[in-house]
Write a protein that holds these residues in place. Structure first.
Motif, PDB file in Angstrom:
ATOM      1  N   GLU A 102      21.351  16.746  54.518  1.00  0.00           N
ATOM      2  CA  GLU A 102      22.362  15.701  54.370  1.00  0.00           C
ATOM      3  C   GLU A 102      23.184  15.532  55.648  1.00  0.00           C
ATOM      4  OE1 GLU A 102      24.158  19.454  52.365  1.00  0.00           O
ATOM      5  OE2 GLU A 102      22.183  18.526  52.695  1.00  0.00           O
ATOM      6  N   HIS A 103      23.376  16.620  56.383  1.00  0.00           N
ATOM      7  CA  HIS A 103      24.119  16.529  57.635  1.00  0.00           C
ATOM      8  C   HIS A 103      23.288  15.845  58.720  1.00  0.00           C
ATOM      9  CE1 HIS A 103      26.466  20.297  56.129  1.00  0.00           C
ATOM     10  NE2 HIS A 103      26.834  19.190  55.513  1.00  0.00           N
ATOM     11  N   LEU A 104      22.023  16.193  58.764  1.00  0.00           N
ATOM     12  CA  LEU A 104      21.141  15.576  59.760  1.00  0.00           C
ATOM     13  C   LEU A 104      20.948  14.093  59.484  1.00  0.00           C
ATOM     14  CD1 LEU A 104      18.534  18.451  60.103  1.00  0.00           C
ATOM     15  CD2 LEU A 104      20.373  17.872  61.669  1.00  0.00           C
ATOM     16  N   ALA A 105      20.972  13.721  58.210  1.00  0.00           N
ATOM     17  CA  ALA A 105      20.870  12.302  57.872  1.00  0.00           C
ATOM     18  C   ALA A 105      22.100  11.542  58.379  1.00  0.00           C
ATOM     19  CB  ALA A 105      20.733  12.142  56.359  1.00  0.00           C
ATOM     20  N   LYS A 106      23.255  12.184  58.328  1.00  0.00           N
ATOM     21  CA  LYS A 106      24.473  11.552  58.860  1.00  0.00           C
ATOM     22  C   LYS A 106      24.376  11.372  60.372  1.00  0.00           C
ATOM     23  CE  LYS A 106      27.590  13.257  55.256  1.00  0.00           C
ATOM     24  NZ  LYS A 106      28.778  14.098  54.951  1.00  0.00           N
ATOM     25  N   ILE A 107      23.811  12.375  61.044  1.00  0.00           N
ATOM     26  CA  ILE A 107      23.627  12.253  62.494  1.00  0.00           C
ATOM     27  C   ILE A 107      22.697  11.089  62.809  1.00  0.00           C
ATOM     28  CG2 ILE A 107      22.662  13.365  64.548  1.00  0.00           C
ATOM     29  CD1 ILE A 107      23.577  16.028  63.424  1.00  0.00           C
ATOM     30  N   GLU A 108      21.621  10.993  62.067  1.00  0.00           N
ATOM     31  CA  GLU A 108      20.665   9.906  62.292  1.00  0.00           C
ATOM     32  C   GLU A 108      21.331   8.543  62.092  1.00  0.00           C
ATOM     33  OE1 GLU A 108      16.069   8.761  61.062  1.00  0.00           O
ATOM     34  OE2 GLU A 108      17.192  10.256  59.917  1.00  0.00           O
ATOM     35  N   LYS A 109      22.212   8.466  61.117  1.00  0.00           N
ATOM     36  CA  LYS A 109      22.927   7.204  60.874  1.00  0.00           C
ATOM     37  C   LYS A 109      23.857   6.880  62.051  1.00  0.00           C
ATOM     38  CE  LYS A 109      25.515   4.767  57.269  1.00  0.00           C
ATOM     39  NZ  LYS A 109      26.437   4.075  58.174  1.00  0.00           N
ATOM     40  N   ARG A 110      24.535   7.907  62.596  1.00  0.00           N
ATOM     41  CA  ARG A 110      25.395   7.669  63.758  1.00  0.00           C
ATOM     42  C   ARG A 110      24.573   7.233  64.970  1.00  0.00           C
ATOM     43  NH1 ARG A 110      28.176   8.320  60.025  1.00  0.00           N
ATOM     44  NH2 ARG A 110      30.171   9.434  59.852  1.00  0.00           N
ATOM     45  N   VAL A 111      23.433   7.854  65.152  1.00  0.00           N
ATOM     46  CA  VAL A 111      22.560   7.468  66.270  1.00  0.00           C
ATOM     47  C   VAL A 111      22.175   6.000  66.145  1.00  0.00           C
ATOM     48  CG1 VAL A 111      20.302   7.837  67.343  1.00  0.00           C
ATOM     49  CG2 VAL A 111      21.688   9.806  66.645  1.00  0.00           C
ATOM     50  N   ARG A 112      21.917   5.590  64.930  1.00  0.00           N
ATOM     51  CA  ARG A 112      21.473   4.216  64.681  1.00  0.00           C
ATOM     52  C   ARG A 112      22.619   3.212  64.757  1.00  0.00           C
ATOM     53  NH1 ARG A 112      19.565   5.179  60.061  1.00  0.00           N
ATOM     54  NH2 ARG A 112      21.259   4.356  58.774  1.00  0.00           N
ATOM     55  N   ASP A 113      23.788   3.576  64.225  1.00  0.00           N
ATOM     56  CA  ASP A 113      24.842   2.585  64.014  1.00  0.00           C
ATOM     57  C   ASP A 113      26.016   2.676  64.980  1.00  0.00           C
ATOM     58  OD1 ASP A 113      23.319   1.791  61.869  1.00  0.00           O
ATOM     59  OD2 ASP A 113      24.503   2.886  60.375  1.00  0.00           O
ATOM     60  N   TYR A 114      26.277   3.843  65.550  1.00  0.00           N
ATOM     61  CA  TYR A 114      27.461   3.976  66.403  1.00  0.00           C
ATOM     62  C   TYR A 114      27.189   3.367  67.777  1.00  0.00           C
ATOM     63  CZ  TYR A 114      31.489   6.045  68.781  1.00  0.00           C
ATOM     64  OH  TYR A 114      32.653   6.232  69.502  1.00  0.00           O
ATOM     65  N   ASN A 115      28.101   2.532  68.218  1.00  0.00           N
ATOM     66  CA  ASN A 115      27.932   1.836  69.493  1.00  0.00           C
ATOM     67  C   ASN A 115      28.621   2.616  70.614  1.00  0.00           C
ATOM     68  OD1 ASN A 115      27.252  -0.346  71.285  1.00  0.00           O
ATOM     69  ND2 ASN A 115      29.404  -0.955  71.195  1.00  0.00           N
ATOM     70  N   VAL A 116      27.843   3.018  71.608  1.00  0.00           N
ATOM     71  CA  VAL A 116      28.373   3.719  72.768  1.00  0.00           C
ATOM     72  C   VAL A 116      28.523   2.728  73.918  1.00  0.00           C
ATOM     73  CG1 VAL A 116      27.929   5.496  74.506  1.00  0.00           C
ATOM     74  CG2 VAL A 116      27.391   5.937  72.100  1.00  0.00           C
ATOM     75  N   THR A 117      29.737   2.623  74.451  1.00  0.00           N
ATOM     76  CA  THR A 117      29.982   1.768  75.606  1.00  0.00           C
ATOM     77  C   THR A 117      29.882   2.619  76.868  1.00  0.00           C
ATOM     78  OG1 THR A 117      31.461   0.323  74.333  1.00  0.00           O
ATOM     79  CG2 THR A 117      31.620   0.236  76.747  1.00  0.00           C
ATOM     80  N   VAL A 118      28.838   2.401  77.632  1.00  0.00           N
ATOM     81  CA  VAL A 118      28.616   3.186  78.852  1.00  0.00           C
ATOM     82  C   VAL A 118      29.517   2.640  79.957  1.00  0.00           C
ATOM     83  CG1 VAL A 118      26.940   3.861  80.613  1.00  0.00           C
ATOM     84  CG2 VAL A 118      26.267   3.781  78.198  1.00  0.00           C
ATOM     85  N   LEU A 119      30.406   3.491  80.436  1.00  0.00           N
ATOM     86  CA  LEU A 119      31.326   3.101  81.507  1.00  0.00           C
ATOM     87  C   LEU A 119      30.679   3.250  82.878  1.00  0.00           C
ATOM     88  CD1 LEU A 119      34.531   4.878  80.153  1.00  0.00           C
ATOM     89  CD2 LEU A 119      33.794   2.521  79.749  1.00  0.00           C
ATOM     90  N   ASN A 120      29.884   4.289  83.029  1.00  0.00           N
ATOM     91  CA  ASN A 120      29.154   4.550  84.270  1.00  0.00           C
ATOM     92  C   ASN A 120      27.794   5.127  83.902  1.00  0.00           C
ATOM     93  OD1 ASN A 120      31.305   4.157  86.553  1.00  0.00           O
ATOM     94  ND2 ASN A 120      32.349   5.379  84.984  1.00  0.00           N
ATOM     95  N   PRO A 121      26.714   4.595  84.433  1.00  0.00           N
ATOM     96  CA  PRO A 121      25.373   5.015  84.014  1.00  0.00           C
ATOM     97  C   PRO A 121      25.145   6.499  84.256  1.00  0.00           C
ATOM     98  CG  PRO A 121      25.286   3.016  85.352  1.00  0.00           C
ATOM     99  CD  PRO A 121      26.682   3.534  85.458  1.00  0.00           C
TER     100      PRO A 121
END
Length: 354
Positions: A117-136
């Motif tokens: 259940e914890h790993l499923a939450k991580i997978e959801k964050r990987v899919r849905d959480y938006n990371v704004t890259v400030l510097n590559p």
């Protein structure tokens, strides 16, 4: 009956990729896990495969691969630990009564990182959480993930300016770390607060280093533990799932709260909290000493064998000053700035607990 067709996929684990080419659509998930065990040494019941779904859920072991509607050249991520690594994590340190042991974890706590259940939450964050890259991200750089409150900044004391609550040597520390590490900020608060504090402290505008990106509380997940109950933690799998060149092999995370490492205990270093800034500013040398540790371990191919709770001992054993002399050209300017405090930077609080 449908024809038996070849199935190829790549499994990513601990910074390595394993290509599987000898599977067919009639093989089961159990067969897949068995082949992964042969390649990685991770037992099937320890494996959590991120990227495989059956009717919106992780597939059971008896499900055939042909029913999973796999895409060609699929890449999945496997999370799990070998038995020898788990055993080592439970081993109590010897003759280290004067050091904080960050990994005094019960069996139930160690298993937290592998719960479905914890790993499923991580997978959801990987899919849905938006990371704004400030510097590559830069090629070949390891990853340093930093908390803010009580790690870089005393957020409870009162002052007229943010600089008065900033941990001593913050900019020197980040400048030194940036030579070998890309830097990510992760705080259990809102992105608005993070952006304001990093701007006030001069972190996001500094000319000698760059922040790669910042994560807020929305990237965290909640887990249930026997010891702490339901808590929010910072799973590094969210970052590793989005940026494949980083993994447990080349990532280290500083936080003053140990339970934030529950999903990645091997990658966490519990920093002594910086509190009562007005009283402790003149004696706090934590970031200076940790910058030396980061420099010492930077050449290592794999951080997985380190116990970061022993960082002071390891730094001393490797004789940092001798090792660092090979890069004196690039660091001489920084060292001259550090020398202004007129001491040898020996930790003045080795016996304190964070």
């Amino acid at each position: 009956m449908a024809a038996d067709t070849p199935v190829e996929m790549t499994v990513r684990w601990s910074g390595n990729e394993y290509k599987l080419t000898d599977l067919t659509s009639s093989n089961t998930v159990a067969d897949l896990k068995s082949k992964i065990q042969n390649l990685t040494g991770v037992l099937p019941h320890r494996q959590k495969l991120l990227g495989l779904q059956y009717n919106g859920r992780p597939p059971e072991d008896d499900i055939q691969l042909g029913t999973l509607k796999l895409k060609p050249n699929l890449k999945i991520m496997m999370m799990g630990s070998r038995e020898d690594v788990l055993a080592e994590m439970q081993e109590p340190p010897k003759n280290l009564s004067n050091l904080v042991n960050d990994f005094e974890m019960e069996d139930e706590e160690i298993s937290i990182e592998n719960r479905e259940e914890h790993l499923a939450k991580i997978e959801k964050r990987v899919r849905d959480y938006n990371v704004t890259v400030l510097n590559p991200p830069r090629d070949g750089k390891k990853l340093l993930v930093l908390d803010i409150d009580y790690t870089l900044f005393d957020h409870k004391s009162v002052a007229e300016r943010a600089e008065e609550l900033m941990r001593p040597f913050l900019h020197e520390f980040l400048t030194a770390a940036y030579e070998d590490y890309d830097i990510v900020i992760w705080s259990a608060t809102t992105m608005k607060w993070i952006e304001i504090k990093m701007k006030e402290l001069g972190v996001t505008s500094h000319v000698n280093y760059r922040i790669t990106f910042m994560l807020d509380y929305m990237a965290m997940i909640s887990v249930h533990t026997p010891k702490y109950g339901v808590v929010k933690v910072k799973p590094l799998g969210v970052i590793w799932g989005k940026f494949s060149h980083w993994s447990a092999k080349n990532t280290i995370m500083f936080d003053d709260v140990r339970r934030n490492f529950l999903m990645n205990p091997q990658s966490g270093l519990k920093i002594r909290p910086f509190k009562s800034a007005h009283v402790n500013r003149s004696t706090d040398r934590e970031l200076l000493e940790l910058s030396k540790y980061l420099k010492v371990i930077a050449p290592l191919e794999d951080f997985g064998h380190l116990k970061h709770s022993h960082w002071e001992r390891y730094k001393s054993k490797r004789k940092y000053n001798d090792i660092a002399s090979t890069s004196s050209r690039s660091s001489s300017g920084r060292e001259s700035r550090h020398s202004k405090d007129g001491n040898d930077h020996t930790p003045s609080h080795r016996n304190q607990e964070g």
